[in-house]
Write a protein that holds these residues in place. Structure first.
Motif, PDB file in Angstrom:
ATOM      1  N   HIS A 196       7.037  10.487  -8.946  1.00  0.00           N
ATOM      2  CA  HIS A 196       7.228  10.414 -10.391  1.00  0.00           C
ATOM      3  C   HIS A 196       8.543   9.719 -10.735  1.00  0.00           C
ATOM      4  N   ASN A 197       8.447   8.732 -11.651  1.00  0.00           N
ATOM      5  CA  ASN A 197       9.616   8.085 -12.241  1.00  0.00           C
ATOM      6  C   ASN A 197      10.474   7.331 -11.217  1.00  0.00           C
ATOM      7  N   ILE A 198       9.809   6.517 -10.402  1.00  0.00           N
ATOM      8  CA  ILE A 198      10.485   5.742  -9.367  1.00  0.00           C
ATOM      9  C   ILE A 198      10.117   4.266  -9.530  1.00  0.00           C
ATOM     10  N   HIS A 199      11.077   3.370  -9.334  1.00  0.00           N
ATOM     11  CA  HIS A 199      10.819   1.931  -9.257  1.00  0.00           C
ATOM     12  C   HIS A 199      10.544   1.575  -7.795  1.00  0.00           C
ATOM     13  N   ILE A 200       9.401   0.959  -7.518  1.00  0.00           N
ATOM     14  CA  ILE A 200       9.051   0.565  -6.153  1.00  0.00           C
ATOM     15  C   ILE A 200       8.733  -0.924  -6.172  1.00  0.00           C
ATOM     16  N   HIS A 201       9.494  -1.722  -5.422  1.00  0.00           N
ATOM     17  CA  HIS A 201       9.303  -3.164  -5.509  1.00  0.00           C
ATOM     18  C   HIS A 201       9.925  -3.868  -4.308  1.00  0.00           C
ATOM     19  N   HIS A 202       9.575  -5.131  -4.164  1.00  0.00           N
ATOM     20  CA  HIS A 202      10.089  -5.966  -3.073  1.00  0.00           C
ATOM     21  C   HIS A 202       9.944  -5.277  -1.714  1.00  0.00           C
ATOM     22  N   CYS A 203       8.730  -4.809  -1.445  1.00  0.00           N
ATOM     23  CA  CYS A 203       8.411  -4.180  -0.161  1.00  0.00           C
ATOM     24  C   CYS A 203       7.824  -5.234   0.773  1.00  0.00           C
ATOM     25  N   TYR A 204       8.213  -5.212   2.022  1.00  0.00           N
ATOM     26  CA  TYR A 204       7.747  -6.218   2.968  1.00  0.00           C
ATOM     27  C   TYR A 204       7.358  -5.538   4.281  1.00  0.00           C
ATOM     28  N   PRO A 205       6.585  -6.225   5.142  1.00  0.00           N
ATOM     29  CA  PRO A 205       6.140  -5.610   6.405  1.00  0.00           C
ATOM     30  C   PRO A 205       7.317  -5.218   7.289  1.00  0.00           C
ATOM     31  N   SER A 206       7.123  -4.135   8.004  1.00  0.00           N
ATOM     32  CA  SER A 206       8.111  -3.683   8.982  1.00  0.00           C
ATOM     33  C   SER A 206       7.341  -3.055  10.145  1.00  0.00           C
ATOM     34  N   GLY A 207       8.048  -2.516  11.109  1.00  0.00           N
ATOM     35  CA  GLY A 207       7.375  -1.842  12.205  1.00  0.00           C
ATOM     36  C   GLY A 207       7.703  -2.432  13.563  1.00  0.00           C
ATOM     37  N   ASN A 208       6.731  -2.238  14.503  1.00  0.00           N
ATOM     38  CA  ASN A 208       6.957  -2.577  15.906  1.00  0.00           C
ATOM     39  C   ASN A 208       8.215  -1.885  16.417  1.00  0.00           C
ATOM     40  N   THR A 209       8.324  -0.624  16.024  1.00  0.00           N
ATOM     41  CA  THR A 209       9.492   0.164  16.414  1.00  0.00           C
ATOM     42  C   THR A 209       9.160   1.639  16.262  1.00  0.00           C
ATOM     43  N   MET A 210      10.086   2.502  16.636  1.00  0.00           N
ATOM     44  CA  MET A 210       9.918   3.945  16.518  1.00  0.00           C
ATOM     45  C   MET A 210      10.304   4.420  15.118  1.00  0.00           C
ATOM     46  N   CYS A 247       5.470  -6.841  -4.150  1.00  0.00           N
ATOM     47  CA  CYS A 247       5.305  -6.376  -2.770  1.00  0.00           C
ATOM     48  C   CYS A 247       4.505  -7.403  -1.971  1.00  0.00           C
ATOM     49  N   LYS A 248       4.637  -7.354  -0.664  1.00  0.00           N
ATOM     50  CA  LYS A 248       4.001  -8.355   0.194  1.00  0.00           C
ATOM     51  C   LYS A 248       2.489  -8.223   0.196  1.00  0.00           C
ATOM     52  N   ASP A 249       1.977  -6.987   0.211  1.00  0.00           N
ATOM     53  CA  ASP A 249       0.531  -6.783   0.219  1.00  0.00           C
ATOM     54  C   ASP A 249       0.126  -6.108  -1.094  1.00  0.00           C
ATOM     55  N   GLY A 250      -0.452  -4.909  -1.062  1.00  0.00           N
ATOM     56  CA  GLY A 250      -0.847  -4.249  -2.293  1.00  0.00           C
ATOM     57  C   GLY A 250       0.290  -3.441  -2.899  1.00  0.00           C
ATOM     58  N   LEU A 251       0.199  -3.202  -4.201  1.00  0.00           N
ATOM     59  CA  LEU A 251       1.158  -2.290  -4.822  1.00  0.00           C
ATOM     60  C   LEU A 251       0.792  -0.848  -4.493  1.00  0.00           C
ATOM     61  N   ILE A 252      -0.502  -0.511  -4.613  1.00  0.00           N
ATOM     62  CA  ILE A 252      -1.012   0.783  -4.171  1.00  0.00           C
ATOM     63  C   ILE A 252      -2.331   0.532  -3.450  1.00  0.00           C
ATOM     64  N   ASP A 253      -2.458   0.990  -2.217  1.00  0.00           N
ATOM     65  CA  ASP A 253      -3.713   0.923  -1.467  1.00  0.00           C
ATOM     66  C   ASP A 253      -4.102   2.328  -1.049  1.00  0.00           C
ATOM     67  N   ALA A 254      -5.383   2.682  -1.232  1.00  0.00           N
ATOM     68  CA  ALA A 254      -5.904   3.980  -0.797  1.00  0.00           C
ATOM     69  C   ALA A 254      -7.142   3.724   0.042  1.00  0.00           C
TER      70      ALA A 254
END
Length: 481
Positions: A196-210, A247-254
């Motif tokens: 609730h009440n959060i700005h979520i933006h400029h998200c990009y792929p990450s991973g290949n790590t722990m 965001c790089k892919d979807g804003l919200i994916d379910a």
């Protein structure tokens, strides 16, 4: 891995109910009676209950406006979610009241209700395996219910996916909180989350790590898609009053059997593939997906997928769609789409006036899909192609909008996105301490150097609209003279 193995075994043990063969037909899919944990047995009743709550809130507002004796009349907006908590002048001391205010399929999301308050005092995210006490990552992986709050404006730049555990609430009221960076938010095989009440933006792929997912477990994560919020095999999720963009892919994916989801009062902008609901046309567990999309504003520079649906039951109610570039609502795999009381404003491109798109499916197949449009307002040449029961093409009316209905859409979606000045009083109420200490040392060294395009308050937005109107009036007067 264990949760994935269980789903695969379930599919193998129940072939009559989960026919996962690639060549399964639409008729076979329609015959399924799949029940997921968290799935409501009668989605039509849930849709009717949403309308009942909207009508009750609108009626209350009208009655209070008539009665000048009631000083609270100016507070009620007619939006049943906001009216549930926002009119309490002492809401900072009653924050967990929010958990009782959801509507639709995600109404049973408890979040961190009845849990301790955790105060995010450190905006860093330097170690995805051993997060520090006081950081957001440390909070969301804990096993117990937590109501997570922010004592000051924060920009949290994630290094990797932020993997949640169940029973968590992110409550950004009282602060201007931005989450950006690697992977962003992942809700995987969990339940009962409120964001609730959060700005979520400029998200990009990450991973290949722990990356750590609980105090007792961390594991190797392959490369993520770069979604703003990824909901994977989860239930009882409520996303409210957030802004999502860039965001790089979807804003919200379910996907992957997720259900019991409400996406409400959000502001979406500046993105191509906005929202995906469903893993694939042949992943039959998604036929139990149930999602309510209500009171959102789909704003400027959006292209498609608002949402794009596969299987399941999707209730799209009282949203404002503004000038998509390709289409607004798309789907394949025979989803049920119940569109009610939305305003669809088509772009000026004459080739993009249609609200709906059946993706890579012949008309002979989609003609029987249940896509309904009831009470929708179609503006600037927009048209909605229905199918199934009551097949017809719905075009705009003679003067584009019905004034009364249009006023209701403006009223219900006016505060879409993170709340403005009225909600950002930086007041945590009595919750100045939590399980992570005394709330000191806010850790704001990185500063707010990264802003969302839609982070302005509703007052700024209103001024912008008013300025545009006045300028248009000047042009008209000049032309007449």
């Amino acid at each position: 891995m264990l949760a994935t193995t269980c789903i695969v075994l379930l599919a193998l043990l129940l072939p009559s109910r989960l026919p996962l063969r690639a060549g399964a037909t639409t008729a076979t899919a329609a015959a399924l009676n799949l029940t997921l944990p968290g799935q409501h047995p009668s989605p039509e009743l849930v849709a009717q209950e949403v309308h009942r709550k909207v009508n009750a809130s609108l009626t209350r507002r009208q009655l209070l406006q008539i009665s000048e004796k009631d000083e609270s009349s100016s507070c009620y907006t007619g939006n049943p979610i906001d009216d549930c908590w926002k009119c309490d002048p002492n809401w900072p001391n009653n924050r967990q009241r929010l958990a009782d205010c959801a509507i639709g399929f995600g109404q049973y999301a408890l979040g961190g209700k009845n849990g301790e308050f955790y105060i995010v005092t450190d905006d860093s995210d330097d170690d995805a395996v051993n997060p520090k006490l006081g950081t957001l990552r440390y909070a969301v992986i804990q096993p117990q219910p937590l109501w997570i709050v922010f004592p000051a404006n924060m920009l949290i730049k994630l290094s990797q996916e932020l993997i949640f555990n169940s029973y968590k609430t992110l409550d950004g009221r009282g602060a201007n909180v931005h989450i950006v960076g690697g992977g962003c938010i992942t809700l995987q095989y969990i339940s009962n989350v409120i964001i609730h009440n959060i700005h979520i933006h400029h998200c990009y792929p990450s991973g290949n790590t722990m990356v750590r997912s609980s105090p007792t477990h961390y594991g190797y994560r392959t490369k993520s898609d770069g979604d703003g919020i990824s909901i994977f095999g989860s239930k009882d999720i409520w996303i409210d009053h957030c802004s999502l963009s860039h965001c790089k892919d979807g804003l919200i994916d379910a996907v992957m059997g997720s259900t019991g989801i409400t996406i409400s009062n959000n502001y979406f902008s500046h993105h191509d593939e906005v929202m995906l609901l469903g893993h694939s046309d042949n992943y039959w567990p998604d036929s139990g997906m149930q999602v309510t999309i209500a009171f959102n504003h789909f704003g400027e520079k959006l292209v498609q997928r608002m949402p794009r649906c596969r299987l399941g039951y999707i209730h799209v109610v009282n949203n404002d769609f503004t000038q998509w570039e390709m289409y607004a609502i798309g789907g394949s795999g025979n989803p049920t789409i119940n569109s009610q009381g939305n305003r669809y404003t088509a772009p000026y491109d004459r080739n993009a006036k249609e609200v709906t798109k059946r993706v890579e499916t012949s008309e002979s197949e989609w003609r029987g899909w249940n896509w309904r449009s009831e009470g929708d307002i179609l503006v600037n040449g927009a048209f909605f192609v229905t199918s199934g029961q009551g097949l017809e093409v719905k075009y705009e009316k003679a003067y584009s909008v019905e004034p009364k209905s249009a006023a209701l859409i403006d009223q219900l979606t006016w505060h879409a996105g993170p709340l403005g000045v009225g909600g950002r009083d930086n007041n945590l109420g009595m919750w100045t301490t939590g399980p992570n200490g005394n709330g000191g040392g806010f850790g704001l060294g990185s500063g707010m150097d990264y802003t969302d395009d839609m982070s302005e308050s509703c007052f700024v937005r209103a001024f912008s609209v008013l300025l545009s109107f006045c300028w248009g009036l000047v042009v008209v007067i000049a032309f007449v003279l």
